[in-house]
Motif scaffolding. Structure first.
Motif, PDB file in Angstrom:
ATOM      1  N   PHE A 149      -0.794  -0.408   8.379  1.00 40.62           N
ATOM      2  CA  PHE A 149      -1.958  -1.300   8.404  1.00 40.62           C
ATOM      3  C   PHE A 149      -1.612  -2.671   7.833  1.00 40.62           C
ATOM      4  CE2 PHE A 149      -3.840   3.011   7.824  1.00 40.62           C
ATOM      5  CZ  PHE A 149      -4.416   3.109   9.073  1.00 40.62           C
ATOM      6  N   HIS A 150      -2.398  -3.647   8.187  1.00 44.17           N
ATOM      7  CA  HIS A 150      -2.287  -4.999   7.624  1.00 44.17           C
ATOM      8  C   HIS A 150      -3.000  -4.956   6.267  1.00 44.17           C
ATOM      9  CE1 HIS A 150      -0.966  -7.062  11.323  1.00 44.17           C
ATOM     10  NE2 HIS A 150      -1.582  -6.054  11.906  1.00 44.17           N
ATOM     11  N   TRP A 151      -2.267  -4.628   5.215  1.00 44.48           N
ATOM     12  CA  TRP A 151      -2.911  -4.351   3.939  1.00 44.48           C
ATOM     13  C   TRP A 151      -1.972  -4.649   2.786  1.00 44.48           C
ATOM     14  CZ3 TRP A 151      -7.920  -3.460   3.719  1.00 44.48           C
ATOM     15  CH2 TRP A 151      -8.489  -2.911   2.575  1.00 44.48           C
ATOM     16  N   VAL A 152      -2.511  -5.125   1.691  1.00 44.92           N
ATOM     17  CA  VAL A 152      -1.780  -5.315   0.440  1.00 44.92           C
ATOM     18  C   VAL A 152      -2.761  -5.024  -0.693  1.00 44.92           C
ATOM     19  CG1 VAL A 152      -2.240  -7.792   0.108  1.00 44.92           C
ATOM     20  CG2 VAL A 152      -0.083  -6.831  -0.675  1.00 44.92           C
ATOM     21  N   GLU A 153      -2.244  -4.700  -1.855  1.00 46.42           N
ATOM     22  CA  GLU A 153      -3.100  -4.411  -3.012  1.00 46.42           C
ATOM     23  C   GLU A 153      -2.746  -5.344  -4.154  1.00 46.42           C
ATOM     24  OE1 GLU A 153      -2.506  -0.262  -3.779  1.00 46.42           O
ATOM     25  OE2 GLU A 153      -3.630   0.317  -1.985  1.00 46.42           O
ATOM     26  N   CYS A 154      -3.725  -5.580  -5.029  1.00 51.69           N
ATOM     27  CA  CYS A 154      -3.481  -6.434  -6.185  1.00 51.69           C
ATOM     28  C   CYS A 154      -4.168  -5.864  -7.416  1.00 51.69           C
ATOM     29  CB  CYS A 154      -3.959  -7.852  -5.922  1.00 51.69           C
ATOM     30  SG  CYS A 154      -5.740  -7.999  -5.830  1.00 51.69           S
ATOM     31  N   VAL A 155      -3.665  -6.297  -8.567  1.00 56.72           N
ATOM     32  CA  VAL A 155      -4.296  -5.971  -9.845  1.00 56.72           C
ATOM     33  C   VAL A 155      -5.414  -6.991 -10.015  1.00 56.72           C
ATOM     34  CG1 VAL A 155      -3.949  -5.775 -12.322  1.00 56.72           C
ATOM     35  CG2 VAL A 155      -2.125  -5.079 -10.743  1.00 56.72           C
ATOM     36  N   LEU A 156      -6.623  -6.524 -10.008  1.00 57.30           N
ATOM     37  CA  LEU A 156      -7.788  -7.413  -9.987  1.00 57.30           C
ATOM     38  C   LEU A 156      -7.844  -8.359 -11.188  1.00 57.30           C
ATOM     39  CD1 LEU A 156     -10.021  -7.898  -8.003  1.00 57.30           C
ATOM     40  CD2 LEU A 156     -11.373  -6.173  -9.156  1.00 57.30           C
ATOM     41  N   PRO A 193       0.840  -1.206   0.000  1.00 55.03           N
ATOM     42  CA  PRO A 193       0.000   0.000   0.000  1.00 55.03           C
ATOM     43  C   PRO A 193       0.876   1.257   0.000  1.00 55.03           C
ATOM     44  CG  PRO A 193       0.048  -0.964   2.176  1.00 55.03           C
ATOM     45  CD  PRO A 193       0.783  -1.911   1.275  1.00 55.03           C
ATOM     46  N   ARG A 194       0.240   2.405  -0.118  1.00 53.13           N
ATOM     47  CA  ARG A 194       0.955   3.685  -0.047  1.00 53.13           C
ATOM     48  C   ARG A 194       1.732   3.760   1.258  1.00 53.13           C
ATOM     49  NH1 ARG A 194      -4.352   6.843  -1.779  1.00 53.13           N
ATOM     50  NH2 ARG A 194      -5.107   5.915   0.133  1.00 53.13           N
ATOM     51  N   MET A 195       2.768   4.587   1.258  1.00 52.93           N
ATOM     52  CA  MET A 195       3.594   4.763   2.459  1.00 52.93           C
ATOM     53  C   MET A 195       2.745   5.108   3.680  1.00 52.93           C
ATOM     54  SD  MET A 195       6.775   4.167   2.183  1.00 52.93           S
ATOM     55  CE  MET A 195       7.908   5.183   3.081  1.00 52.93           C
ATOM     56  N   SER A 196       1.745   5.949   3.494  1.00 54.93           N
ATOM     57  CA  SER A 196       0.912   6.377   4.620  1.00 54.93           C
ATOM     58  C   SER A 196       0.070   5.240   5.191  1.00 54.93           C
ATOM     59  CB  SER A 196       0.007   7.536   4.201  1.00 54.93           C
ATOM     60  OG  SER A 196      -0.884   7.115   3.179  1.00 54.93           O
TER      61      SER A 196
END
Length: 94
Positions: free
Chosen positions: A50-57, A43-46
């Protein structure tokens, strides 16, 4: 679009619905991103705290996306509810 349990967001989609962010264990996300950087990103630096990740759907199969969503949901619900889900779905999500 965001999905929440109480005030905690466990899945969110970009406005264009091209990416999906989801709750994911912090200690495992660097390995996930490193293994498949064309599919997953931090995720973004900000939001790194958080417990977070992003993916290309578009890179996810429906069953794989469902598994990430269910696992993210498990991170924010009481264990009792997670166990009840397991009893109702003995073969896993889907």
């Amino acid at each position: 679009m965001r999905f929440r349990v109480g005030q905690i967001v466990y899945v969110a989609f970009s406005r264009a619905e091209t990416t999906m962010g989801f709750a994911f264990p912090k200690e495992e996300r660097a390995a996930l991103v490193a293994a498949e950087p064309e599919r997953f990103r931090l995720p973004r630096m900000s939001e790194l705290r958080f417990h977070w990740v992003e993916c290309v759907l578009a890179t996810l199969e429906p069953a794989e996306a469902r598994e990430f969503v269910v696992d993210a949901w498990r991170m924010v619900v009481p264990q009792k509810l997670s166990r009840a889900y397991d009893l109702a779905h003995p073969d896993g999500p889907g």
